[in-house]
Design a protein around this motif. Sequence first.
Motif, PDB file in Angstrom:
ATOM      1  N   GLY A   1      72.187  -5.319 -89.548  1.00 47.18           N
ATOM      2  CA  GLY A   1      73.209  -5.982 -90.396  1.00 47.18           C
ATOM      3  C   GLY A   1      74.809  -5.339 -90.231  1.00 47.18           C
ATOM      4  N   SER A   2      75.363  -5.434 -91.227  1.00 43.15           N
ATOM      5  CA  SER A   2      76.988  -4.917 -91.100  1.00 43.15           C
ATOM      6  C   SER A   2      77.116  -3.973 -92.427  1.00 43.15           C
ATOM      7  CB  SER A   2      77.969  -6.036 -91.262  1.00 43.15           C
ATOM      8  OG  SER A   2      78.161  -6.466 -92.636  1.00 43.15           O
ATOM      9  N   PRO A   3      78.298  -3.325 -92.345  1.00 43.71           N
ATOM     10  CA  PRO A   3      78.683  -2.428 -93.560  1.00 43.71           C
ATOM     11  C   PRO A   3      79.090  -3.047 -94.623  1.00 43.71           C
ATOM     12  CG  PRO A   3      80.438  -2.032 -91.916  1.00 43.71           C
ATOM     13  CD  PRO A   3      79.222  -3.123 -91.300  1.00 43.71           C
ATOM     14  N   GLN A   4      79.344  -4.184 -94.581  1.00 43.45           N
ATOM     15  CA  GLN A   4      79.662  -5.444 -95.872  1.00 43.45           C
ATOM     16  C   GLN A   4      80.909  -4.508 -96.380  1.00 43.45           C
ATOM     17  OE1 GLN A   4      78.022  -7.860 -96.518  1.00 43.45           O
ATOM     18  NE2 GLN A   4      76.521  -7.413 -94.884  1.00 43.45           N
ATOM     19  N   GLY A   5      82.078  -4.309 -95.527  1.00 43.41           N
ATOM     20  CA  GLY A   5      83.285  -3.931 -95.966  1.00 43.41           C
ATOM     21  C   GLY A   5      83.292  -2.413 -96.444  1.00 43.41           C
ATOM     22  N   GLY A   6      82.587  -1.706 -95.500  1.00 45.49           N
ATOM     23  CA  GLY A   6      82.485  -0.100 -95.875  1.00 45.49           C
ATOM     24  C   GLY A   6      81.633   0.167 -97.023  1.00 45.49           C
ATOM     25  N   LEU A   7      80.542  -0.577 -97.559  1.00 44.56           N
ATOM     26  CA  LEU A   7      79.833  -0.253 -98.719  1.00 44.56           C
ATOM     27  C   LEU A   7      78.617   0.161 -98.241  1.00 44.56           C
ATOM     28  CD1 LEU A   7      80.672  -3.321-101.153  1.00 44.56           C
ATOM     29  CD2 LEU A   7      81.624  -1.192-101.140  1.00 44.56           C
ATOM     30  N   TYR A   8      78.345   0.148 -97.021  1.00 44.15           N
ATOM     31  CA  TYR A   8      76.782   0.360 -96.729  1.00 44.15           C
ATOM     32  C   TYR A   8      77.023   1.390 -95.435  1.00 44.15           C
ATOM     33  CZ  TYR A   8      74.379  -2.747 -99.402  1.00 44.15           C
ATOM     34  OH  TYR A   8      73.859  -3.667-100.315  1.00 44.15           O
ATOM     35  N   GLU A   9      76.363   2.461 -95.236  1.00 45.86           N
ATOM     36  CA  GLU A   9      76.134   3.318 -94.015  1.00 45.86           C
ATOM     37  C   GLU A   9      75.267   2.546 -93.065  1.00 45.86           C
ATOM     38  OE1 GLU A   9      73.946   7.204 -92.540  1.00 45.86           O
ATOM     39  OE2 GLU A   9      74.540   7.146 -94.288  1.00 45.86           O
ATOM     40  N   VAL A  10      75.717   2.186 -91.907  1.00 45.53           N
ATOM     41  CA  VAL A  10      74.956   1.145 -91.051  1.00 45.53           C
ATOM     42  C   VAL A  10      74.326   2.162 -89.802  1.00 45.53           C
ATOM     43  CG1 VAL A  10      74.968  -0.504 -89.364  1.00 45.53           C
ATOM     44  CG2 VAL A  10      76.317  -0.842 -91.304  1.00 45.53           C
ATOM     45  N   ARG A  11      72.905   2.166 -89.833  1.00 48.97           N
ATOM     46  CA  ARG A  11      72.486   2.897 -88.767  1.00 48.97           C
ATOM     47  C   ARG A  11      71.883   2.042 -87.838  1.00 48.97           C
ATOM     48  NH1 ARG A  11      69.276   8.133 -91.421  1.00 48.97           N
ATOM     49  NH2 ARG A  11      70.673   8.857 -92.586  1.00 48.97           N
ATOM     50  N   ARG A  12      72.174   2.404 -86.463  1.00 51.06           N
ATOM     51  CA  ARG A  12      71.834   1.936 -85.280  1.00 51.06           C
ATOM     52  C   ARG A  12      70.870   2.629 -84.319  1.00 51.06           C
ATOM     53  NH1 ARG A  12      73.385  -3.533 -85.988  1.00 51.06           N
ATOM     54  NH2 ARG A  12      75.699  -3.542 -86.411  1.00 51.06           N
ATOM     55  N   PRO A  13      70.221   2.087 -83.284  1.00 51.05           N
ATOM     56  CA  PRO A  13      69.119   2.746 -82.546  1.00 51.05           C
ATOM     57  C   PRO A  13      70.167   3.585 -81.651  1.00 51.05           C
ATOM     58  CG  PRO A  13      69.274   0.559 -82.183  1.00 51.05           C
ATOM     59  CD  PRO A  13      69.794   0.507 -83.242  1.00 51.05           C
ATOM     60  N   PRO A  14      69.583   4.431 -80.749  1.00 54.08           N
ATOM     61  CA  PRO A  14      70.291   5.455 -79.924  1.00 54.08           C
ATOM     62  C   PRO A  14      70.825   4.428 -78.733  1.00 54.08           C
ATOM     63  CG  PRO A  14      67.983   6.042 -80.344  1.00 54.08           C
ATOM     64  CD  PRO A  14      68.175   4.903 -80.968  1.00 54.08           C
ATOM     65  N   ARG A  15      72.076   4.885 -78.222  1.00 52.25           N
ATOM     66  CA  ARG A  15      72.754   4.059 -77.398  1.00 52.25           C
ATOM     67  C   ARG A  15      71.586   3.687 -75.981  1.00 52.25           C
ATOM     68  NH1 ARG A  15      78.158   3.641 -77.294  1.00 52.25           N
ATOM     69  NH2 ARG A  15      79.219   4.818 -79.113  1.00 52.25           N
ATOM     70  N   LYS A  16      71.778   2.599 -75.504  1.00 53.04           N
ATOM     71  CA  LYS A  16      71.176   2.208 -74.166  1.00 53.04           C
ATOM     72  C   LYS A  16      72.025   1.852 -73.031  1.00 53.04           C
ATOM     73  CE  LYS A  16      67.078   0.519 -76.993  1.00 53.04           C
ATOM     74  NZ  LYS A  16      66.314  -0.733 -77.251  1.00 53.04           N
ATOM     75  N   VAL A  17      71.588   2.154 -71.931  1.00 49.60           N
ATOM     76  CA  VAL A  17      72.243   1.672 -70.806  1.00 49.60           C
ATOM     77  C   VAL A  17      71.786   0.482 -70.196  1.00 49.60           C
ATOM     78  CG1 VAL A  17      72.827   2.282 -68.480  1.00 49.60           C
ATOM     79  CG2 VAL A  17      72.937   4.121 -70.213  1.00 49.60           C
ATOM     80  N   ASP A  18      72.686  -0.636 -70.172  1.00 47.19           N
ATOM     81  CA  ASP A  18      72.141  -1.835 -69.551  1.00 47.19           C
ATOM     82  C   ASP A  18      72.151  -1.989 -68.038  1.00 47.19           C
ATOM     83  OD1 ASP A  18      74.774  -2.195 -68.533  1.00 47.19           O
ATOM     84  OD2 ASP A  18      75.542  -3.489 -69.946  1.00 47.19           O
ATOM     85  N   GLY A  19      71.927  -3.024 -67.623  1.00 50.13           N
ATOM     86  CA  GLY A  19      71.706  -3.317 -66.016  1.00 50.13           C
ATOM     87  C   GLY A  19      72.854  -2.905 -65.342  1.00 50.13           C
ATOM     88  N   GLY A  20      74.192  -2.857 -65.844  1.00 51.70           N
ATOM     89  CA  GLY A  20      75.393  -2.550 -65.250  1.00 51.70           C
ATOM     90  C   GLY A  20      75.705  -1.267 -65.338  1.00 51.70           C
ATOM     91  N   GLY A  21      74.959  -0.353 -65.966  1.00 54.38           N
ATOM     92  CA  GLY A  21      75.240   0.891 -66.148  1.00 54.38           C
ATOM     93  C   GLY A  21      76.341   1.400 -67.268  1.00 54.38           C
TER      94      GLY A  21
END
Length: 462
Positions: free
Chosen positions: A119-139
């Motif tokens: 989801g999103s931070p809802q205008g800065g009201l939540y700390e958003v956690r994402r999975p680790p960065r990934k490298v796509d097919g184009g590097g």
Amino acid sequence: MRTPSHVLLASLLLSTACATTGTRPPEPERVVPERPFGTLRAQAERQQAWLRERLDVALPQLMRQHRVEMWVVPMREYNEDPVFQALVSATTFAARRRTIYVFHDRGPQLGVVRIALGGSPQGGLYEVRRPPRKVDGGGVERVGEPWGPEQWQMLKQLLEERQPRSIAINVSRTFAFADGLSHGEYEGMTEALGPEWTARLKPSGGLPVDLLAWRGEDEGRFFAEENKLAWDIIQTAFSNTVITPGTTRVNDVEWWMRQRLSDLGLTTWFHPSVSVQRQGATEEQLGEDPIIQRGDVLHCDFGVTALRLNTDTQHMGYVLREGESDAPEGLKQALARSNRLQDLVLEELRPGRTGNEVLRTVLSRMKQEGIDGTVYSHPVGLHGHGAGAMVGLWDRQEGVPGNGDHTVIPSMWYSVELQATSPVPEWGGQKVRSAQEEDVILGVDGRVRWAYQRQTAFHLVR
């Protein structure tokens, strides 16, 4: 732009023809849309301030009141938890794949941490956690959204990081508002968390119910405006602007009310209803869509939805007979009895009592005063039949197990819905049902006030 004269003449001829033939009148003139509550952007900004107050003020209080250390609220797109709209901004319409909201109370000094896994931070009201960065097919490195089992593992890592002693989830056999965790989500979550963390799961109880019910002061100011709009529409509907006695049917009035909301850029949470009581006629004889006649008693049930908030209003009207300037005294006394029943509910509706306690006390006083009535009042707000303690159902005057055992809280709203039945001398003793519904606000101090005002006289069709 002025309407051409030939169009006005055609409209007049059509109205005259309908009146003489008894056919359905034409659709009411379309009203140029207005903006009773400002632009959508201004509305969203106001809603965002409400959301911030709810999360900053109400959420910590309610988590401590309900003894919830950590609250986990997972949901998937198009299968959102009922509490979803109490947690997100006006610009968020769905949970996006899956969003897992986590609320961790670290005590009065450190406060409640709000985390969104997806989801999103809802205008800065939540700390958003994402999975680790990934490298796509184009590097190229990209931060994707959590997906599938990976998202549950993020939740497990968060639990291991914070080590809560208990974890509240929305499962309930009593409250629909507290039963938003779907079976599939529960299975996926427990499978990922394992037996150790699963053993710490517990029902969230009344927490989501009271968070949905809680309203801020500015929401109350808006609610007054919204109720005034409902009043204005009803007053016009129950007037000669909309009703021509002997021609207009109840369905015509219902659709006028619905159309008026649409023209204003608004909507409702139920289709309006209009009904008739007539001297010497039974409900069966009147049928489902009677033509409104002089001498009829009118009733409507109408709600407005705006900025996610709902109103619920029932009013009474009277169609004057030839030579009358007001409703008969017996009908006015019937309305006064339902007003008195409203008084009793407002006097007994206070924080700390259960809905069933309020109901029992009101019905006892009602009988002592000789009023023949029923009480079926309910919370209102983010839902029309809202979250909170229920004060009776029309067919459950002995009390409502579960929902009626919940406690009334400060800073919430109610629709005071009830009816009083009275014999009317002018109608040969025929009983008339005066059903009224008006919205009230319980302030932060627990005092009750009308959101706008209440009806004490019939709307008159001349």
